[in-house]
Enzyme design. Structure first.
Site, PDB file in Angstrom:
ATOM      1  CG  HIS A   1       6.864  -8.685  15.847  1.00  0.00           C
ATOM      2  ND1 HIS A   1       7.366  -8.110  14.701  1.00  0.00           N
ATOM      3  CD2 HIS A   1       6.196  -9.788  15.430  1.00  0.00           C
ATOM      4  CE1 HIS A   1       7.003  -8.816  13.647  1.00  0.00           C
ATOM      5  NE2 HIS A   1       6.296  -9.850  14.060  1.00  0.00           N
TER       6      HIS A   1
ATOM      7  CG  ASN B   1       6.394  -9.085   9.080  1.00  0.00           C
ATOM      8  OD1 ASN B   1       6.341  -8.458  10.141  1.00  0.00           O
ATOM      9  ND2 ASN B   1       6.148 -10.377   9.006  1.00  0.00           N
TER      10      ASN B   1
ATOM     11  CG  HIS C   1      -6.490  -6.383  16.544  1.00  0.00           C
ATOM     12  ND1 HIS C   1      -6.308  -7.561  15.829  1.00  0.00           N
ATOM     13  CD2 HIS C   1      -7.769  -6.424  16.999  1.00  0.00           C
ATOM     14  CE1 HIS C   1      -7.432  -8.252  15.848  1.00  0.00           C
ATOM     15  NE2 HIS C   1      -8.327  -7.591  16.539  1.00  0.00           N
TER      16      HIS C   1
ATOM     17  CE1 TYR D   1      -1.554 -10.702  14.710  1.00  0.00           C
ATOM     18  CE2 TYR D   1      -0.372  -8.761  15.417  1.00  0.00           C
ATOM     19  CZ  TYR D   1      -0.447  -9.904  14.645  1.00  0.00           C
ATOM     20  OH  TYR D   1       0.589 -10.248  13.825  1.00  0.00           O
TER      21      TYR D   1
END
Ligand code: HDE
Length: 735
Positions: free
Chosen positions: A85, A158, A349, A372
């Site tokens: 990403h 997503n 996160h 994360y």
């Protein structure tokens, strides 16, 4: 030549920020305030041109703290990009719930419709580097940071509701497979290469996700026109401590739309920032992107009533089984002030949750909860990344965490521990009733094992469901995408194994892809179908199992069923040259603007052009600085001189042919009909010469002399359809 020295601002003109205005960290007052150059310690700089030397021609001195500070800061201007990403674009906005969700969750931001919760959203691609194209065939990240009154909640989702793998243990393998290959770092931002398909062909659990990534969902028209999904099943917890399962959705109010692959690759060259620019410009124009927040709620007692496991992130809950309730709206209404400070440094996160929301045991989600935090430590340099302005909660932070790289807070007093008496016992733990977070007390009684539940082993039913639910053009696009991707694979055995895998999803899909690759569908593959098996695992046990034969169809999965009732924010190109029909252009332009579209004029050159009434208009782009793939539709007004000129501009003809090939709405009026004679639209012209006729044929609207209102109405209808896919069947344009 003399250079005029800018005047030093008189001290009374220099705006002194008031204390109230100053954000503690925003010390860097901007250029326009007449401030002096300083070092980072606030010392004013006298010479920003020369380093300190021993004599004019001598070596530079180590003592030059000004130079060293400047160059050191420069050396460190780049931080490691996100391993996945990396390429993204962000925006600020707010979220508002439509009605209280207290029945299901105590999360405060989901209670009161009057409350606007500030948010920051970051959209992204996954595989490419920071500078890669926006139009890669890829999953899009859709990460939302809610600054709630109970602290930060991150919904890190997503634009595809499932994932490639079921267990976080496989994530580094997946990412190593899709990233550029390790020996030559090729290809950038693309899954069309051997290592990706090698891995996928051995992992049947990826097949559902593959159907989505090979569909047009992976090449969205805009970040504003794609759905978002939380992917995992989460939990809502209400005030009484009762839990239920929940899947999260974002539904774009502009509908879900994509571009064609042929456009995607051309956009990548014409404007690699296409999505980033689109988001930025929409917000600057006041066309604020809006997404409704949807939830699918499943009572705990119904956990096992589906033919799949709710904890399996390769499965959706079909909307026809559990409808999506739209419970609120996200509006993005402000662009970041500084890309790096906000979009790059924002740290999401999935473990940032607030009371009322909790996790499930989805093994992919569980792994993310570790990753994360770990990744931010490395990327943002240490444990104080929460102090970066974009990451700070809007509520105060009180704890006994101290020090570390880049600490901003100056903690006062002597106490940094709990319990204490010297600090008056502060900060206190919060009771549940005071908003203290309490994890859902799920009962677990099990052996400690490395294993995967057999309820996760149906890898194909939902892949088939997805394929079956697509319209014919969407299925064609999946076939073409697979032909392209596997066509780029060099190792024949990988292609074959993939085609065999596709045959488990749908026989016709496999044979059509195989035909494009010039191979047959293999009757079997070497070794077990699933090769993701522990060393001591029994291959028979790990074979995919289909639950039930008839998977049916889910209309909600097809973009053909998305709302198509608006042309808001759509970009229409108007092709003109000197002498264009000014009245027709004015009428059509006004009609389109009234309907919320954007209109841009494209001509053989930039500057001003005169219409047939002698009035001048400003040209937005030349044929050199623009391309049909950057627009949703095209209009060509008449005007004899203009049309004669455009006939001699190959790029104008190419523009029209290409828009036609990509199934876009096209309108032409007056003598523009003659220009179409020289294009692939010529077939549509038979009727156009009849007096007063308006030809409306698969998104093409042509009229020699009909009143503009009629043309405008038909053109708007045609643009709202997004694309006229039926043209793909018979109009073969070699553009
Ligand atoms: Fe991520 N993912 N991910 N991911 N992910 C990251 O965190 C990871 C997964 C998603 O705009 C990283 O800050 C693991 C699913 C988004 O800043 C990293 C696994 C979903 C973003 C990471 C997954 C996502 C990330 C890299 C499998 C959809 C961008 C940089 C267990 C629900 C957020 C970073 C942004 C980013 C790990 C799978 C969404 C390395 C280990 C499933 C939208 O921590």
């Amino acid at each position: 030549m003399s250079i005029t020295k800018p005047k030093k601002p008189k001290s009374k003109n220099v705006q002194k920020p008031t204390t109230a205005k100053v954000n503690a960290l925003a010390q860097d007052t901007t250029d326009a305030t007449g401030a002096y150059l300083t070092t980072n310690q606030g010392v004013r700089i006298n010479d920003n041109q020369n380093s300190l030397k021993t004599g004019e021609r001598g070596p530079t001195l180590l003592e030059d703290f000004i130079f060293r500070e400047k160059i050191t800061h420069f050396d460190h201007e780049r931080i490691p990009e996100r391993i996945v990403h990396a390429r993204g674009a962000g925006a600020h906005g707010y979220f508002q719930v439509y009605q209280s969700m207290a029945q299901y969750t105590k999360a405060k931001f989901l209670q009161n419709p009057a409350v606007q919760t500030p948010v920051f959203v970051r959209f992204s691609t996954v595989a490419g580097s920071r500078g890669s194209t926006d139009l890669a065939r890829d999953v899009r990240g859709f990460a939302v940071k809610f600054y709630t009154e109970e602290g930060v909640y991150d919904l890190v989702g997503n634009n595809i509701p499932v994932f490639f793998i079921q267990d976080a243990m496989k994530f580094p393998d997946l990412v190593h497979a899709v990233k550029p290959e390790q020996h030559n770092e090729i290809p950038q931002a693309a899954s069309a290469h051997d290592t990706f398909w090698d891995f996928i062909s051995l992992m049947p659990e990826a097949m559902h996700m593959i159907m989505w990534t090979m569909s047009d969902r992976a090449i969205p028209r805009s970040y504003r026109m794609m759905e978002g999904f939380g992917v995992h099943t989460f939990r809502f917890i209400n005030e009484k401590g009762k839990g239920c399962f929940v899947k999260f959705h974002w539904k774009p109010l502009l509908g879900v739309h994509s571009v064609l692959w042929d456009e995607a690759i051309k956009i990548s060259g014409n404007d690699p920032d296409f999505h980033r620019r689109d988001l930025w410009e929409a917000i600057e124009n006041g066309d604020y992107p809006e997404f409704e927040f949807g939830v699918q709620i499943v009572e705990e007692k119904d956990e096992h009533k589906f033919g799949f496991d709710l904890l399996d992130p390769t499965k959706i809950i079909p909307e026809e089984l559990v409808p999506v309730q739209r419970i609120g709206k996200l509006t993005l209404n402000r662009n970041p002030d500084n890309f790096f400070a906000e979009t790059e440094q924002v740290a999401f996160h999935p473990g940032h949750i607030v009371p009322g929301i909790d996790f499930t045991n989805d093994p992919l989600l569980q792994g993310r909860l570790f990753s994360y935090l770990d990744t931010q430590l490395k990327r943002l340099g240490g444990p104080n990344f929460h102090e970066i302005p974009i990451n700070r909660p809007t509520v105060p932070v009180h704890n006994n965490q101290r020090d570390g790289h880049m600490r901003q807070t100056i903690n006062k007093g002597r106490v940094a521990y709990e319990p204490n008496t010297l600090g008056g016992g502060c900060p206190f733990q919060a009771m549940r009733s005071e908003g203290g977070f309490v994890s859902h007390a799920e009962r677990i009684d099990a052996n400690k094992v490395r294993a995967r539940s057999e309820s996760f082993f149906d890898h194909f039913s939902q892949a088939t469901l997805f394929f079956n639910s697509q319209s014919a053009p969407e299925q064609d696009h999946i076939v073409n995408a697979l032909r392209f991707e596997l066509g780029k694979v060099e190792t024949p055995a990988i292609r074959e194994r993939m085609v065999f895998m596709l045959a488990q999803v749908d026989k016709s899909l496999a044979s059509r892809v195989a035909e494009g690759l010039g191979i047959g569908v293999p009757a079997g593959v070497e070794g077990p179908l699933n090769q993701s098996i522990p060393a001591d695992g029994d291959p028979k046990r790990f074979q995919p199992k289909r639950v039930g034969k008839n998977v049916g169809v889910s209309p909600a999965l097809s973009m053909a069923n998305t709302p198509k009732d608006s042309i808001k924010t759509r970009k229409v190109a108007v092709l003109v040259a000197e002498g264009f029909d000014a009245a027709a252009l004015a009428a059509v332009k006004q009609g389109l603007l009234n309907a919320g579209a954007q209109v841009k004029l494209i001509a053989p050159r930039l500057g001003q052009l005169k219409g047939n009434n002698g009035e001048e208009v400003k040209i937005d782009f030349s044929f050199l600085t623009s391309a049909s793939v950057l627009f949703d539709a095209a209009y060509i007004p008449g005007g004899e001189r203009s049309i004669e000129a455009l006939k001699g501009v190959p790029k104008a003809l190419h523009f029209i042919n290409e828009a036609f090939k990509h199934c876009k709405a096209i309108a032409a009026t007056g003598t523009a009909v003659d220009l179409l004679q020289a294009t692939y639209l010529a077939d549509k012209l038979k009727e156009a010469n009849r007096k007063g006729a308006v030809v409306v044929d698969e998104g093409v609207v042509i009229s020699r002399d009909a009143p503009p209102a009629k043309v405008i109405a038909e053109f708007i209808k045609a643009i709202a359809q997004h694309r006229h896919w039926s043209r793909e069947q018979h109009d073969h344009v070699p553009a």
